[in-house]
Design an enzyme around this catalytic site. Structure first.
Site, PDB file in Angstrom:
ATOM      1  CD  GLU A  38      -2.738   1.094   2.562  1.00  0.00           C
ATOM      2  OE1 GLU A  38      -3.632   1.941   2.666  1.00  0.00           O
ATOM      3  OE2 GLU A  38      -2.510   0.231   3.439  1.00  0.00           O
ATOM      4  CG  ASP A  78      -3.208   9.023   7.088  1.00  0.00           C
ATOM      5  OD1 ASP A  78      -3.413   7.805   7.179  1.00  0.00           O
ATOM      6  OD2 ASP A  78      -3.182   9.638   6.006  1.00  0.00           O
TER       7      ASP A  78
END
Length: 273
Positions: A50, A61
């Site tokens: 990824e 995030d």
């Protein structure tokens, strides 16, 4: 047409193995590191990789990956350049699936069709846009499928039933289950709770289910791997680039720490066989 992601999971299922999916931020700590790191991740057991597309305002995030994105942007890595890094990786690796994870704003600027064309040309196999829910994806999902790419969607412990139904209907490749109520790298996971959620999802879909957002070591990978088809590890790898700058010795040391962690994770999930 079967995608590389689908082929990989079919092969792993036949081998009774779990997928190890490391996450790296393209261009972190600088643009010269990424391509060689992708190859080394494969050599140390990555089944799928990824690749994060740097963005200035990442809503999913935690601090570790948000700072990695800032470092990548400061080093000049754009979405297009991140895709070019995958293209460079593809010159000598035509089998390991690569998915890109990012946010819609840069893609809106590039244009959806152009973005898909760039990804297809680079040999990208899947796209995960955090802020593009299935009910708003329009024909983006179909256009990706027509270009032999899967659109990956997130499911979380807090996902409402109607949203889950949409994800399971429109998602491809695998389902990315977020193991904790928070951002990436935020807290320790409860493996039993994760297992119950994963089993509930698997009862509703034939798609593989992979777990991310809380895997820190071999023990947590193994605990989750009992239930999931794969484990996704990001912050625990990315954190090693936090303070290296452009110091070659520090970068080499950080890469070794990342690859040592990969070995630990690979050994742990392979012990489930």
């Amino acid at each position: 047409m079967t995608t590389r992601i689908e082929t990989t999971f079919n092969t792993l299922r036949e081998q009774n193995k779990k997928a190890l999916i490391p996450y790296v931020m393209a261009g972190d700590p600088n643009p010269s590191v990424t391509v060689s790191l992708l190859h080394e991740l494969v050599n140390h057991g990555a089944d799928i990789i990824e690749v994060g597309l740097p963005f200035s305002d990442p809503m999913a995030d935690g601090e570790t990956i948000a700072l990695a994105g800032e470092r990548a942007l400061a080093g000049g890595t754009s979405t297009r350049q991140a895709i070019e890094m995958v293209k460079a990786f593809r010159k000598t690796n035509t089998t390991t699936p690569v998915l890109v994870m990012g946010y819609l704003n840069p893609i809106e600027i590039i244009g959806y069709d152009k973005f898909i064309s760039l990804c297809q040309d680079a040999g990208i196999d899947g796209v995960l846009m955090v802020d593009l829910p299935p009910q708003e994806a329009g024909d983006f999902t179909q256009k990706l499928a027509a270009s032999s790419m899967n659109e990956i969607f997130l499911l979380a412990p807090t996902t409402l039933p109607e949203r889950r139904e949409q994800v399971l209907k429109h998602g491809g490749g695998f389902i990315y289950y977020v193991s904790v109520k928070g951002v990436t790298g935020s807290k320790a996971l409860d493996a039993q709770d994760v297992g119950e959620h994963v089993q509930a999802i698997k009862a509703q879909t034939a798609l593989p289910v992979c777990v991310g957002f809380g895997i820190r070591d071999g023990a947590s990978a193994k605990a989750v791997g009992q239930y999931a088809d794969g484990v996704i590890v990001g912050s625990e790898l990315v954190k090693n680039f936090a303070d290296v700058g452009n110091d070659e010795q520090k970068i080499a040391h950080a890469k070794k720490a990342i690859l040592d962690k990969m070995d630990e994770l690979r050994e742990a999930i392979d012990s489930l066989e």
